[in-house]
Design a protein around this motif. Structure first.
Motif, PDB file in Angstrom:
ATOM      1  N   UNK A  13       0.845  -1.190   0.000  1.00 58.25           N
ATOM      2  CA  UNK A  13       0.000   0.000   0.000  1.00 58.25           C
ATOM      3  C   UNK A  13       0.880   1.240   0.000  1.00 58.25           C
ATOM      4  N   UNK A  14       0.338   2.344  -0.493  1.00 58.48           N
ATOM      5  CA  UNK A  14       1.017   3.616  -0.353  1.00 58.48           C
ATOM      6  C   UNK A  14       1.338   4.316  -1.656  1.00 58.48           C
ATOM      7  N   UNK A  15       2.137   5.380  -1.524  1.00 57.97           N
ATOM      8  CA  UNK A  15       2.458   6.258  -2.639  1.00 57.97           C
ATOM      9  C   UNK A  15       3.202   5.524  -3.753  1.00 57.97           C
ATOM     10  N   UNK A  16       4.062   4.577  -3.409  1.00 53.53           N
ATOM     11  CA  UNK A  16       4.793   3.845  -4.447  1.00 53.53           C
ATOM     12  C   UNK A  16       3.838   3.012  -5.299  1.00 53.53           C
ATOM     13  N   UNK A  17       2.807   2.458  -4.681  1.00 52.53           N
ATOM     14  CA  UNK A  17       1.814   1.686  -5.437  1.00 52.53           C
ATOM     15  C   UNK A  17       1.012   2.624  -6.340  1.00 52.53           C
ATOM     16  N   UNK A  18       0.687   3.810  -5.849  1.00 55.44           N
ATOM     17  CA  UNK A  18      -0.007   4.794  -6.685  1.00 55.44           C
ATOM     18  C   UNK A  18       0.837   5.100  -7.919  1.00 55.44           C
ATOM     19  N   UNK A  19       2.142   5.342  -7.726  1.00 58.26           N
ATOM     20  CA  UNK A  19       3.024   5.632  -8.863  1.00 58.26           C
ATOM     21  C   UNK A  19       3.086   4.445  -9.825  1.00 58.26           C
ATOM     22  N   UNK A  20       3.120   3.236  -9.288  1.00 56.44           N
ATOM     23  CA  UNK A  20       3.115   2.028 -10.119  1.00 56.44           C
ATOM     24  C   UNK A  20       1.832   1.967 -10.944  1.00 56.44           C
ATOM     25  N   UNK A  21       0.697   2.175 -10.299  1.00 54.98           N
ATOM     26  CA  UNK A  21      -0.592   2.110 -10.988  1.00 54.98           C
ATOM     27  C   UNK A  21      -0.704   3.191 -12.068  1.00 54.98           C
ATOM     28  N   UNK A  22      -0.231   4.390 -11.767  1.00 61.30           N
ATOM     29  CA  UNK A  22      -0.286   5.473 -12.754  1.00 61.30           C
ATOM     30  C   UNK A  22       0.616   5.156 -13.945  1.00 61.30           C
ATOM     31  N   UNK A  23       1.800   4.623 -13.687  1.00 61.15           N
ATOM     32  CA  UNK A  23       2.707   4.249 -14.778  1.00 61.15           C
ATOM     33  C   UNK A  23       2.081   3.160 -15.645  1.00 61.15           C
ATOM     34  N   UNK A  24       1.511   2.164 -15.012  1.00 58.10           N
ATOM     35  CA  UNK A  24       0.862   1.077 -15.765  1.00 58.10           C
ATOM     36  C   UNK A  24      -0.340   1.602 -16.548  1.00 58.10           C
ATOM     37  N   UNK A  25      -1.055   2.535 -15.974  1.00 61.61           N
ATOM     38  CA  UNK A  25      -2.201   3.136 -16.656  1.00 61.61           C
ATOM     39  C   UNK A  25      -1.725   3.940 -17.869  1.00 61.61           C
TER      40      UNK A  25
END
Length: 76
Positions: A13-25
């Motif tokens: 969980x957290x900001x790194x996962x958000x960055x991962x999800x945005x990159x994948x998106x």
């Protein structure tokens, strides 16, 4: 953009996962209809596995260091 410095996996969980999800998106692997939640669940695991397959990597669904490095290189 540095996505993460350590592996991420289901349950992370957290900001790194958000960055991962945005990159994948951005790259077309995470659904545009979903918001980046910061939780690494089944949808994120599938998106990572799809990215790994597209990059001829072993599709584990784990955002290991090799996967993160490949994503970082594409996001510069």
């Amino acid at each position: 953009v540095i996505i993460a410095e350590a592996p991420l996996s289901v349950g992370s969980k957290g900001a790194e996962v958000v960055k991962l999800q945005i990159a994948l998106q951005y790259l077309g692997f995470f659904p545009n209809t979903l918001d980046a939640t910061g939780y690494y669940g089944g949808i994120t695991r599938k998106a990572v596995a799809d990215f790994q397959t597209a990059r001829s990597m072993i599709a584990t669904g784990l955002a290991d260091l090799a996967t993160i490095k490949a994503l970082n290189a594409l996001m510069l």
